[in-house]
Write a protein that holds these residues in place. Structure first.
Motif, PDB file in Angstrom:
ATOM      1  N   HIS A   1      57.105  41.679  48.829  1.00 57.69           N
ATOM      2  CA  HIS A   1      56.584  42.570  49.865  1.00 57.69           C
ATOM      3  C   HIS A   1      57.581  43.676  50.179  1.00 57.69           C
ATOM      4  N   ASP A   2      57.046  44.815  50.587  1.00 61.87           N
ATOM      5  CA  ASP A   2      57.893  45.905  51.046  1.00 61.87           C
ATOM      6  C   ASP A   2      58.601  45.493  52.340  1.00 61.87           C
ATOM      7  N   THR A   3      59.794  46.053  52.536  1.00 59.58           N
ATOM      8  CA  THR A   3      60.526  45.756  53.766  1.00 59.58           C
ATOM      9  C   THR A   3      60.054  46.619  54.918  1.00 59.58           C
ATOM     10  N   GLY A   4      59.368  47.715  54.602  1.00 62.94           N
ATOM     11  CA  GLY A   4      58.968  48.650  55.644  1.00 62.94           C
ATOM     12  C   GLY A   4      60.069  49.631  56.004  1.00 62.94           C
ATOM     13  N   ASP A   5      61.240  49.487  55.409  1.00 64.08           N
ATOM     14  CA  ASP A   5      62.366  50.389  55.650  1.00 64.08           C
ATOM     15  C   ASP A   5      62.134  51.687  54.879  1.00 64.08           C
ATOM     16  N   THR A   6      61.942  52.790  55.601  1.00 65.10           N
ATOM     17  CA  THR A   6      61.657  54.060  54.925  1.00 65.10           C
ATOM     18  C   THR A   6      62.835  54.561  54.111  1.00 65.10           C
ATOM     19  N   THR A   7      64.045  54.176  54.470  1.00 65.65           N
ATOM     20  CA  THR A   7      65.203  54.616  53.684  1.00 65.65           C
ATOM     21  C   THR A   7      65.230  53.930  52.336  1.00 65.65           C
ATOM     22  N   ARG A   8      64.656  52.735  52.271  1.00 65.07           N
ATOM     23  CA  ARG A   8      64.616  52.029  50.989  1.00 65.07           C
ATOM     24  C   ARG A   8      63.388  52.412  50.163  1.00 65.07           C
ATOM     25  N   ASN A   9      62.275  52.633  50.836  1.00 67.83           N
ATOM     26  CA  ASN A   9      61.027  52.847  50.117  1.00 67.83           C
ATOM     27  C   ASN A   9      60.572  54.296  50.093  1.00 67.83           C
ATOM     28  N   GLY A  10      61.188  55.161  50.871  1.00 67.62           N
ATOM     29  CA  GLY A  10      60.914  56.580  50.745  1.00 67.62           C
ATOM     30  C   GLY A  10      61.595  57.125  49.495  1.00 67.62           C
ATOM     31  N   LEU A  11      61.030  58.162  48.932  1.00 63.74           N
ATOM     32  CA  LEU A  11      61.599  58.751  47.709  1.00 63.74           C
ATOM     33  C   LEU A  11      62.013  60.186  47.998  1.00 63.74           C
ATOM     34  N   ARG A  12      63.310  60.462  47.833  1.00 58.73           N
ATOM     35  CA  ARG A  12      63.827  61.807  48.047  1.00 58.73           C
ATOM     36  C   ARG A  12      63.971  62.525  46.703  1.00 58.73           C
ATOM     37  N   TRP A  13      63.936  63.864  46.777  1.00 58.65           N
ATOM     38  CA  TRP A  13      64.049  64.672  45.554  1.00 58.65           C
ATOM     39  C   TRP A  13      65.363  64.380  44.826  1.00 58.65           C
ATOM     40  N   ALA A  14      66.443  64.185  45.578  1.00 58.50           N
ATOM     41  CA  ALA A  14      67.740  63.914  44.953  1.00 58.50           C
ATOM     42  C   ALA A  14      67.709  62.620  44.143  1.00 58.50           C
ATOM     43  N   GLU A  15      66.865  61.669  44.551  1.00 61.26           N
ATOM     44  CA  GLU A  15      66.756  60.409  43.806  1.00 61.26           C
ATOM     45  C   GLU A  15      65.904  60.568  42.548  1.00 61.26           C
TER      46      GLU A  15
ATOM     47  N   HIS B   1      73.520  58.049  31.469  1.00 62.02           N
ATOM     48  CA  HIS B   1      74.938  58.143  31.833  1.00 62.02           C
ATOM     49  C   HIS B   1      75.498  56.766  32.180  1.00 62.02           C
ATOM     50  N   ASN B   2      74.649  55.929  32.765  1.00 55.56           N
ATOM     51  CA  ASN B   2      75.072  54.578  33.134  1.00 55.56           C
ATOM     52  C   ASN B   2      74.068  53.587  32.568  1.00 55.56           C
ATOM     53  N   SER B   3      74.157  53.362  31.278  1.00 58.79           N
ATOM     54  CA  SER B   3      73.165  52.500  30.608  1.00 58.79           C
ATOM     55  C   SER B   3      73.248  51.054  31.087  1.00 58.79           C
ATOM     56  N   ALA B   4      74.417  50.638  31.614  1.00 58.58           N
ATOM     57  CA  ALA B   4      74.564  49.260  32.084  1.00 58.58           C
ATOM     58  C   ALA B   4      73.669  48.976  33.280  1.00 58.58           C
ATOM     59  N   ALA B   5      73.290  50.026  34.022  1.00 56.46           N
ATOM     60  CA  ALA B   5      72.433  49.830  35.196  1.00 56.46           C
ATOM     61  C   ALA B   5      70.982  49.580  34.809  1.00 56.46           C
ATOM     62  N   TRP B   6      70.616  49.942  33.594  1.00 54.37           N
ATOM     63  CA  TRP B   6      69.237  49.737  33.143  1.00 54.37           C
ATOM     64  C   TRP B   6      68.997  48.242  32.956  1.00 54.37           C
ATOM     65  N   GLY B   7      67.892  47.785  33.513  1.00 55.55           N
ATOM     66  CA  GLY B   7      67.599  46.357  33.496  1.00 55.55           C
ATOM     67  C   GLY B   7      68.035  45.670  34.770  1.00 55.55           C
ATOM     68  N   GLN B   8      68.805  46.385  35.611  1.00 53.49           N
ATOM     69  CA  GLN B   8      69.283  45.835  36.876  1.00 53.49           C
ATOM     70  C   GLN B   8      68.601  46.466  38.080  1.00 53.49           C
ATOM     71  N   GLY B   9      67.750  47.477  37.833  1.00 53.93           N
ATOM     72  CA  GLY B   9      67.072  48.148  38.936  1.00 53.93           C
ATOM     73  C   GLY B   9      67.323  49.644  38.945  1.00 53.93           C
ATOM     74  N   ALA B  10      67.294  50.285  37.769  1.00 53.31           N
ATOM     75  CA  ALA B  10      67.500  51.729  37.667  1.00 53.31           C
ATOM     76  C   ALA B  10      66.157  52.444  37.814  1.00 53.31           C
ATOM     77  N   LEU B  11      66.106  53.471  38.655  1.00 54.09           N
ATOM     78  CA  LEU B  11      64.863  54.234  38.811  1.00 54.09           C
ATOM     79  C   LEU B  11      64.469  54.905  37.507  1.00 54.09           C
ATOM     80  N   GLU B  12      65.471  55.357  36.735  1.00 57.32           N
ATOM     81  CA  GLU B  12      65.170  55.978  35.443  1.00 57.32           C
ATOM     82  C   GLU B  12      64.503  54.988  34.488  1.00 57.32           C
ATOM     83  N   GLY B  13      64.835  53.692  34.635  1.00 55.12           N
ATOM     84  CA  GLY B  13      64.236  52.663  33.797  1.00 55.12           C
ATOM     85  C   GLY B  13      62.779  52.417  34.104  1.00 55.12           C
ATOM     86  N   VAL B  14      62.330  52.847  35.285  1.00 53.74           N
ATOM     87  CA  VAL B  14      60.908  52.817  35.632  1.00 53.74           C
ATOM     88  C   VAL B  14      60.234  54.102  35.164  1.00 53.74           C
TER      89      VAL B  14
END
Length: 501
Positions: free
Chosen positions: A231-245, A287-300
Motif C-alpha cells: 500500500h501507498d504510505t500517503g506521503d506526498t514526498t515519497r509518492n509525488g514525482l518531481r521533474w528533477a527525479e 551511471h550507478n548500475s549497482a542501484a538497478w534491481g534495488q529500486g532505481a526509477l530508471e529501472g522502471v
C-alpha cells in the motif's frame, strides 16, 4: 497529412471516443490482474466486435492492447507479480520501490514512460507504414512466401526458451490450419470424416481456448495464495514525482523507445524481449548500475518505455504484409476479415482513411490511459486486490463460453475452445509456445496461397525461390536468425560451466 484528418474524424465522433475511453480502462484492468493478459481480454471480447462498425471494432481492441501492456506494470509494482510477461522487467525495480513506500512514485514513472514510448512508436508507425506498404506492393508471390518463411522461422526460434519446441509449436499451428477443405481442389484434409471439421478450425474459439482458458487453468494449478498488495504510505514526498527525479530517466526512455520500436517491427519478438533488452542496455549505460534491481526509477522507466513502444510498430508487418508481429496482431486479423477488409499492401489503396483513423484512435488512447493511470493507478490496484479469485475465474469461464458460442452460433466451437484450453495449458507445462502456435495458425493460409502461386509462375519448381534475389534474401534472413538463436542458446548454456571453473 492523413493523420490529422483521422484525428478530426475521431474527435468529432463521441461514440467512437467512448469506445476508445472504455478500451483504455478495460485494458488497464485486465493488464493489472495477475495471470491475465491483454491478448486474453481481446480474444474474449472479439465476438462483441462482430456487431460494431469496422473502425470502432478495430479501435476498441487496438487500444485495449496498448493500455493492457501498461496495466501490467501496476501488478508488477504493487503485487510483485507481473501482469504481463513484459512487466517482469519492471518488477525488478518497481517492487523494491513499493517496499520503500514509493509505489505511487514508481507507478507515475511507469505511466509517463509508457506514454512516451507508446507515442514514439505510434509516430514511427504513422511516418513509415505507407512507405513500407509501397515497397510491399512490388513484391510477387515468391518474395511474399519467403517473407512468410522467414516469419515462421523467427517466430518459432526466437519466442520461448527452446528452439526445438518453438519450431514445433509453429509447425503444429500450420498443421491445425490445414484442417478442412483444400482451397484449390476442395478435397478434405485431416477431417477424419467429421462434417464439423470441413469448414476448418475457427480462429475465435481457438484463441479464447489457448490464451484465456489455458492461462486460467495454469493459474488455478499454480496460484495457492492470495495476492498481497503493497500500500501507498500517503506521503506526498515519497509518492509525488518531481521533474528533477524524472529528468535522469528521459535518456533511458528515449533510447528504450527506439529499441522497442525496432523490435516491434520484427514479427514474433514482442514486448517481453524488448523490455528486457532495454533494461539490460539501460543498466549497462547507467551511471550507478549497482542501484538497478534495488529500486532505481530508471529501472522502471526503461522497460516500460520499450514495452509500450512495441505496440505501434508491431502493426507495420500486419497492415503491409498481413503478417502479425504479435499475438494481438493475430487477433486483429480476425477483425479485419470479419468486416471484409483485406489486409496487406493494397489496404492503403482501398481503406487508407480507415487506417489513419485507427492510428488516431491509438494516439488518443495513449493520452487517455496516461491520464487515468497517472492519477488512478493506485486506486485500480486496490480495486483489483479486492476481487476474490472465487468470483474472478468463474466469470472468465462463463464469458469465454459465451464468446466462443456467439462467434458463429455453433456448439462445436465451444468444444474447440475447451480442447484448445487444455492444449494451451499443456503447452505452458511442457514449455511449448502458445503464441508461436497461434501466429503460425494465422499465417499458414497466406503462406500456402503464395507458395502455390509462386510454383504456378515457375517452370523450375522450387528454384524460383533461389533465382529471385529478394526471395533468396528473405530465406537467408530466416536461416541466419535460426543459426544466431541456436548459437546464443549454446553460449548461455556454457556460461554456468565457465563460471564454476
Amino acid at each position: 497529412m492523413e493523420i490529422f484528418t483521422g484525428l478530426a474524424t475521431v474527435l468529432s465522433d463521441p461514440v467512437l471516443m467512448g469506445w476508445v475511453f472504455l478500451a483504455a480502462i478495460v485494458g488497464m484492468i485486465v493488464g493489472a490482474i495477475p495471470g491475465l493478459t491483454a491478448s486474453a481480454a481481446i480474444a474474449m471480447l472479439l465476438p462483441l466486435t462482430f456487431y460494431m462498425d469496422p473502425l470502432p471494432a478495430l479501435a476498441f481492441l487496438y487500444v485495449i492492447g496498448k493500455s493492457g501492456r501498461y496495466g501490467g506494470s501496476i501488478a508488477a509494482i504493487l503485487f510483485n507479480t507481473p501482469g504481463t510477461a513484459a512487466s517482469a522487467a519492471t518488477q525488478l525495480d518497481g517492487y523494491p520501490l513499493a517496499q520503500m513506500g514509493k509505489a505511487g512514485k514508481a507507478m507515475k514513472v511507469a505511466t509517463l514512460s509508457s506514454v512516451i514510448g507508446d507515442f514514439i512508436g505510434e509516430v514511427l508507425l504513422i511516418l513509415g507504414v505507407a512507405w513500407i506498404a509501397a515497397i510491399a506492393l512490388k513484391l510477387g508471390p515468391p518474395e511474399l512466401f519467403s517473407v512468410y518463411f522467414a516469419a515462421f522461422i523467427v517466430i518459432g526460434s526466437v519466442i520461448g526458451k527452446s528452439v526445438t519446441r518453438g519450431l514445433a509449436s509453429a509447425a503444429l499451428g500450420v498443421l491445425v490450419s490445414m484442417i478442412g477443405l483444400d482451397p484449390i481442389s476442395s478435397t478434405e484434409r485431416f477431417t477424419f470424416g467429421s462434417f464439423d471439421l470441413t469448414n476448418g478450425i475457427s480462429l475465435v474459439p481457438l484463441m479464447i481456448g489457448i490464451f484465456v482458458l489455458g492461462e486460467v487453468f495454469d493459474q488455478i494449478q499454480t496460484r495457492h495464495t492470495r495476492t498481497q498488495m503493497v500500500h501507498d504510505t500517503g506521503d506526498t514526498t515519497r509518492n509525488g514525482l518531481r521533474w528533477a527525479e524524472y529528468k535522469p530517466c528521459l535518456p533511458h526512455v528515449i533510447r528504450s523507445s527506439f529499441i522497442g520500436a525496432f523490435i516491434g517491427m520484427l514479427p514474433g519478438l514482442g514486448s517481453a524481449i524488448a523490455a528486457f533488452v532495454a533494461y539490460g542496455e539501460g543498466k549497462r549505460r547507467a551511471h550507478n548500475s549497482a542501484a538497478w534491481g534495488q529500486g532505481a526509477l530508471e529501472g522502471v522507466a526503461a522497460p516500460e518505455a520499450a514495452n509500450n513502444a512495441v505496440s505501434g510498430p508491431s502493426m507495420a508487418p500486419l497492415l503491409t504484409l498481413g503478417i502479425p508481429g504479435s499475438t494481438i496482431g493475430a487477433i486483429l486479423i480476425g477483425v479485419f476479415l470479419i468486416h471484409g477488409i483485406q489486409i496487406g499492401p493494397t489496404l492503403f489503396l482501398t481503406s487508407r482513411d480507415l487506417v489513419y483513423a485507427l492510428f488516431a484512435c491509438g494516439l488518443i488512447g495513449i493520452v487517455m490511459y496516461g491520464v487515468i493511470g497517472y492519477f488512478g493507478a493506485a486506486f485500480l490496484g486496490r480495486f483489483i486486490v479486492r476481487i476474490p479469485t472465487a468470483v474472478l475465474y468463474p466469470v472468465i469461464f462463463l464469458t469465454s463460453f459465451i464468446a466462443a458460442y456467439t462467434a458463429r452460433g455453433n456448439l462445436f466451437d465451444v468444444y474447440v475452445m475447451v480442447a484448445a484450453g487444455f492444449a494451451g495449458w499443456a503447452m505452458r507445462k511442457l514449455d511449448f509456445n502458445p503464441a508461436a502456435f497461434v501466429i503460425s495458425f494465422v499465417l499458414a493460409g497466406g503462406a500456402e496461397e503464395t507458395f502455390r502461386q509462386a510454383l504456378l509462375l515457375s517452370d523450375d519448381g522450387m528454384m524460383i525461390f533461389i533465382t529471385r534475389p529478394i526471395a533468396l534474401a528473405f530465406l537467408l534472413i530466416g536461416v541466419a536468425a535460426l543459426i544466431a538463436r541456436v548459437r546464443s542458446l549454446r553460449r548461455q548454456a556454457r556460461l554456468p560451466a565457465i563460471g564454476d571453473t
